[in-house]
Design an enzyme around this catalytic site. Sequence first.
Site, PDB file in Angstrom:
ATOM      1  CG  HIS A   1       5.585   1.627   8.084  1.00 19.53           C
ATOM      2  ND1 HIS A   1       5.744   2.736   7.263  1.00 19.53           N
ATOM      3  CD2 HIS A   1       4.472   0.995   7.643  1.00 19.53           C
ATOM      4  CE1 HIS A   1       4.763   2.768   6.372  1.00 19.53           C
ATOM      5  NE2 HIS A   1       3.974   1.713   6.595  1.00 19.53           N
TER       6      HIS A   1
ATOM      7  CG  HIS B   1      -1.796   5.083   2.531  1.00 14.77           C
ATOM      8  ND1 HIS B   1      -2.089   6.436   2.535  1.00 14.77           N
ATOM      9  CD2 HIS B   1      -1.079   4.848   3.669  1.00 14.77           C
ATOM     10  CE1 HIS B   1      -1.563   6.998   3.615  1.00 14.77           C
ATOM     11  NE2 HIS B   1      -0.952   6.053   4.314  1.00 14.77           N
TER      12      HIS B   1
ATOM     13  CD  GLU C   1      -1.206   1.065   3.422  1.00 14.92           C
ATOM     14  OE1 GLU C   1      -2.371   1.308   3.079  1.00 14.92           O
ATOM     15  OE2 GLU C   1      -0.709   1.507   4.473  1.00 14.92           O
ATOM     16  CG  ASN C   2       2.821   2.670   2.736  1.00 11.35           C
ATOM     17  OD1 ASN C   2       2.789   1.826   3.623  1.00 11.35           O
ATOM     18  ND2 ASN C   2       2.038   3.738   2.757  1.00 11.35           N
TER      19      ASN C   2
END
Length: 270
Positions: free
Chosen positions: A180, A68, A39-40
């Site tokens: 993260h 995201h 998603e990043n």
Amino acid sequence: MRLLFIGDVIGRAGRTAISEHVPVLRNKLKLDFVVANGENAAGGFGLTENIAQDFLNAGVDCVTLGNHSFDQREALVFIERAPHVLRPINYPPGTPGRGAWLYETKAGARVLVVSVLGRVFMDAMDDPFAAVERELSACPLGQAADAIIVDLHAEASSEKQALAHFVDGRASVAVGTHTHVPTADWRILPHGTAFQSDAGMTGDYDSVIGMDKDEPIRRFIRKTPGSRFEPADGPATLCGLFVETGPDGLAIRVEPVRVGGLLAQALPQV
């Protein structure tokens, strides 16, 4: 089966780590199925169709998303024709895409992947517990699926732990994403589900959760808007979780994976 779940891929550095390390890991760990949270992956925000295809070319079987999911507007379109890309299952009805899919490995095994979004400190979504319950009831482990992987994309460790215990004994692995930072709590829960509160990111750890340090630090100090966050572009550490399952689909082994970049390296021996 041998499964690998890879934590949030951040920007170009993370994508490079995927292309460099996943083919090697598939061979070295004799992996049957690989999931990566992407998603990043597109500049730190969202996923594009080309990047999703690059992941598949590198040996990733399924790409999960999170809050995201639709930062790249093209995802609203391509996700409909991309069963290998999953947005969280508890988005409201009518949201493009799908939140769960039953895949078949090259050896013919069936792997259900479910992506779900937490609600604590996040945008309000449909009940994640009810959404996961519907999928696991419709596709039980050991009957309709040989392995089940649940991506718990959430801010609060408490919510991820609660969701993991909720599926314990009904999923092969429940692994957290979003924060993260790899946690040190990988283990097999009492009823046989492998768990880690957060798999960590696949990105440059000389950063602030994957982003170039200067702007996040400036915002903490000045408390004013500034420039756009940009992904850090140094060497990335691929972080993930390796799980081996038994004949019933439950976990018999779980170990962290850390390859490349700054963090202490960890690679299971097989």
